[in-house]
Design a protein around this motif. Structure first.
Motif, PDB file in Angstrom:
ATOM      1  N   ALA A  39       0.833  -1.213   0.000  1.00 27.56           N
ATOM      2  CA  ALA A  39       0.000   0.000   0.000  1.00 27.56           C
ATOM      3  C   ALA A  39       0.865   1.259   0.000  1.00 27.56           C
ATOM      4  O   ALA A  39       0.561   2.227  -0.711  1.00 27.56           O
ATOM      5  CB  ALA A  39      -0.947  -0.006   1.198  1.00 27.56           C
ATOM      6  N   LEU A  40       1.930   1.245   0.782  1.00 28.20           N
ATOM      7  CA  LEU A  40       2.834   2.397   0.791  1.00 28.20           C
ATOM      8  C   LEU A  40       3.498   2.593  -0.573  1.00 28.20           C
ATOM      9  O   LEU A  40       3.597   3.713  -1.067  1.00 28.20           O
ATOM     10  CB  LEU A  40       3.902   2.221   1.869  1.00 28.20           C
ATOM     11  N   PHE A  41       3.950   1.504  -1.178  1.00 30.91           N
ATOM     12  CA  PHE A  41       4.552   1.600  -2.510  1.00 30.91           C
ATOM     13  C   PHE A  41       3.520   2.064  -3.541  1.00 30.91           C
ATOM     14  O   PHE A  41       3.848   2.804  -4.462  1.00 30.91           O
ATOM     15  CB  PHE A  41       5.150   0.254  -2.946  1.00 30.91           C
ATOM     16  N   TRP A  42       2.250   1.648  -3.387  1.00 26.62           N
ATOM     17  CA  TRP A  42       1.219   2.030  -4.353  1.00 26.62           C
ATOM     18  C   TRP A  42       0.961   3.542  -4.288  1.00 26.62           C
ATOM     19  O   TRP A  42       0.887   4.206  -5.324  1.00 26.62           O
ATOM     20  CB  TRP A  42      -0.079   1.263  -4.105  1.00 26.62           C
ATOM     21  N   VAL A  43       0.820   4.063  -3.077  1.00 30.77           N
ATOM     22  CA  VAL A  43       0.565   5.504  -2.924  1.00 30.77           C
ATOM     23  C   VAL A  43       1.745   6.306  -3.458  1.00 30.77           C
ATOM     24  O   VAL A  43       1.567   7.295  -4.180  1.00 30.77           O
ATOM     25  CB  VAL A  43       0.261   5.846  -1.451  1.00 30.77           C
ATOM     26  N   MET A  44       2.957   5.869  -3.124  1.00 33.28           N
ATOM     27  CA  MET A  44       4.153   6.561  -3.604  1.00 33.28           C
ATOM     28  C   MET A  44       4.207   6.514  -5.137  1.00 33.28           C
ATOM     29  O   MET A  44       4.504   7.517  -5.787  1.00 33.28           O
ATOM     30  CB  MET A  44       5.406   5.906  -3.016  1.00 33.28           C
ATOM     31  N   SER A  45       3.890   5.364  -5.710  1.00 32.89           N
ATOM     32  CA  SER A  45       3.919   5.227  -7.164  1.00 32.89           C
ATOM     33  C   SER A  45       2.850   6.085  -7.833  1.00 32.89           C
ATOM     34  O   SER A  45       3.099   6.690  -8.879  1.00 32.89           O
ATOM     35  CB  SER A  45       3.700   3.759  -7.555  1.00 32.89           C
ATOM     36  N   ALA A  46       1.666   6.140  -7.238  1.00 32.63           N
ATOM     37  CA  ALA A  46       0.589   6.939  -7.821  1.00 32.63           C
ATOM     38  C   ALA A  46       0.978   8.417  -7.866  1.00 32.63           C
ATOM     39  O   ALA A  46       0.789   9.088  -8.884  1.00 32.63           O
ATOM     40  CB  ALA A  46      -0.700   6.743  -7.028  1.00 32.63           C
ATOM     41  N   PHE A  47       1.529   8.930  -6.781  1.00 32.72           N
ATOM     42  CA  PHE A  47       1.951  10.336  -6.766  1.00 32.72           C
ATOM     43  C   PHE A  47       3.119  10.573  -7.713  1.00 32.72           C
ATOM     44  O   PHE A  47       3.216  11.627  -8.343  1.00 32.72           O
ATOM     45  CB  PHE A  47       2.311  10.787  -5.353  1.00 32.72           C
ATOM     46  N   LEU A  48       3.996   9.597  -7.826  1.00 37.94           N
ATOM     47  CA  LEU A  48       5.138   9.726  -8.729  1.00 37.94           C
ATOM     48  C   LEU A  48       4.686   9.769 -10.189  1.00 37.94           C
ATOM     49  O   LEU A  48       5.241  10.503 -11.004  1.00 37.94           O
ATOM     50  CB  LEU A  48       6.104   8.559  -8.517  1.00 37.94           C
ATOM     51  N   LEU A  49       3.654   9.007 -10.536  1.00 33.33           N
ATOM     52  CA  LEU A  49       3.204   8.899 -11.921  1.00 33.33           C
ATOM     53  C   LEU A  49       2.183   9.960 -12.329  1.00 33.33           C
ATOM     54  O   LEU A  49       1.855  10.063 -13.517  1.00 33.33           O
ATOM     55  CB  LEU A  49       2.603   7.508 -12.153  1.00 33.33           C
ATOM     56  N   LEU A  50       1.672  10.738 -11.394  1.00 32.64           N
ATOM     57  CA  LEU A  50       0.642  11.727 -11.724  1.00 32.64           C
ATOM     58  C   LEU A  50       1.029  12.698 -12.847  1.00 32.64           C
ATOM     59  O   LEU A  50       0.221  12.944 -13.737  1.00 32.64           O
ATOM     60  CB  LEU A  50       0.254  12.526 -10.477  1.00 32.64           C
ATOM     61  N   PRO A  51       2.211  13.266 -12.868  1.00 32.60           N
ATOM     62  CA  PRO A  51       2.495  14.260 -13.904  1.00 32.60           C
ATOM     63  C   PRO A  51       2.811  13.676 -15.282  1.00 32.60           C
ATOM     64  O   PRO A  51       2.868  14.424 -16.254  1.00 32.60           O
ATOM     65  CB  PRO A  51       3.700  15.021 -13.354  1.00 32.60           C
ATOM     66  N   PHE A  52       3.013  12.383 -15.404  1.00 33.48           N
ATOM     67  CA  PHE A  52       3.409  11.807 -16.689  1.00 33.48           C
ATOM     68  C   PHE A  52       2.194  11.521 -17.576  1.00 33.48           C
ATOM     69  O   PHE A  52       1.223  10.927 -17.144  1.00 33.48           O
ATOM     70  CB  PHE A  52       4.208  10.519 -16.474  1.00 33.48           C
ATOM     71  N   GLY A  53       2.264  11.957 -18.811  1.00 32.80           N
ATOM     72  CA  GLY A  53       1.208  11.700 -19.785  1.00 32.80           C
ATOM     73  C   GLY A  53       0.034  12.653 -19.707  1.00 32.80           C
ATOM     74  O   GLY A  53      -0.973  12.448 -20.370  1.00 32.80           O
ATOM     75  N   ILE A  73       1.076  -1.727 -11.169  1.00 30.63           N
ATOM     76  CA  ILE A  73       2.173  -2.511 -11.736  1.00 30.63           C
ATOM     77  C   ILE A  73       3.510  -2.101 -11.123  1.00 30.63           C
ATOM     78  O   ILE A  73       4.305  -2.956 -10.706  1.00 30.63           O
ATOM     79  CB  ILE A  73       2.190  -2.368 -13.268  1.00 30.63           C
ATOM     80  N   LEU A  74       3.761  -0.805 -11.037  1.00 35.38           N
ATOM     81  CA  LEU A  74       5.016  -0.325 -10.467  1.00 35.38           C
ATOM     82  C   LEU A  74       5.142  -0.722  -8.999  1.00 35.38           C
ATOM     83  O   LEU A  74       6.206  -1.161  -8.545  1.00 35.38           O
ATOM     84  CB  LEU A  74       5.138   1.189 -10.626  1.00 35.38           C
ATOM     85  N   ALA A  75       4.054  -0.605  -8.235  1.00 36.65           N
ATOM     86  CA  ALA A  75       4.083  -0.969  -6.822  1.00 36.65           C
ATOM     87  C   ALA A  75       4.319  -2.464  -6.645  1.00 36.65           C
ATOM     88  O   ALA A  75       5.021  -2.882  -5.716  1.00 36.65           O
ATOM     89  CB  ALA A  75       2.785  -0.552  -6.140  1.00 36.65           C
ATOM     90  N   ALA A  76       3.765  -3.287  -7.527  1.00 37.54           N
ATOM     91  CA  ALA A  76       3.981  -4.735  -7.437  1.00 37.54           C
ATOM     92  C   ALA A  76       5.451  -5.072  -7.668  1.00 37.54           C
ATOM     93  O   ALA A  76       6.024  -5.902  -6.954  1.00 37.54           O
ATOM     94  CB  ALA A  76       3.096  -5.459  -8.446  1.00 37.54           C
ATOM     95  N   VAL A  77       6.069  -4.423  -8.643  1.00 41.29           N
ATOM     96  CA  VAL A  77       7.488  -4.668  -8.921  1.00 41.29           C
ATOM     97  C   VAL A  77       8.351  -4.212  -7.748  1.00 41.29           C
ATOM     98  O   VAL A  77       9.237  -4.940  -7.282  1.00 41.29           O
ATOM     99  CB  VAL A  77       7.911  -3.966 -10.233  1.00 41.29           C
ATOM    100  N   LEU A  78       8.099  -2.999  -7.252  1.00 44.42           N
ATOM    101  CA  LEU A  78       8.887  -2.479  -6.138  1.00 44.42           C
ATOM    102  C   LEU A  78       8.697  -3.305  -4.872  1.00 44.42           C
ATOM    103  O   LEU A  78       9.658  -3.576  -4.143  1.00 44.42           O
ATOM    104  CB  LEU A  78       8.520  -1.019  -5.870  1.00 44.42           C
ATOM    105  N   CYS A  79       7.472  -3.733  -4.610  1.00 48.42           N
ATOM    106  CA  CYS A  79       7.193  -4.536  -3.430  1.00 48.42           C
ATOM    107  C   CYS A  79       7.870  -5.904  -3.549  1.00 48.42           C
ATOM    108  O   CYS A  79       8.427  -6.418  -2.577  1.00 48.42           O
ATOM    109  CB  CYS A  79       5.685  -4.693  -3.241  1.00 48.42           C
TER     110      CYS A  79
END
Length: 96
Positions: free
Chosen positions: A11-25, A59-65
């Motif tokens: 869950a921590l990795f997911w939230v971090m990943s979501a905020f990290l990916l917000l500006p892309f695209g 997907i990113l959170a699953a890889v990092l976790c």
């Protein structure tokens, strides 16, 4: 490692990943060549897709976790590896 710990770490990795990916695209109305609504901020996104961001974050959170858990069990990187200051003086001495 308990299952609840894995879920919390994910869950921590997911939230971090979501905020990290917000500006892309995301493009503004000026970049997309579309007309702005009166009162719209210049930086407001014109093509915001939260589902796409959530999928990428999942997907990113699953890889990092998975990497974190693998490191936990295999011990590739330990606290001693990232301790750049060394052991503090008097730490673990018998007189303390």
């Amino acid at each position: 490692m308990k299952l609840t710990s894995i879920i919390a770490i994910y869950a921590l990795f997911w939230v971090m990943s979501a905020f990290l990916l917000l500006p892309f695209g995301v493009r503004t109305a000026d970049e997309a060549g579309e007309k702005k609504v009166p009162g719209q901020a210049d930086s407001a996104p014109v093509n915001f897709r939260p589902g796409k961001i959530a999928l990428r974050a999942t997907i990113l959170a699953a890889v990092l976790c998975a990497l974190y858990i693998a490191n936990y069990f295999e011990g590739w990187i330990t606290v001693d590896d990232i301790n750049i200051f060394g052991t503090p003086p008097g730490y673990g001495s018998p007189e303390s």
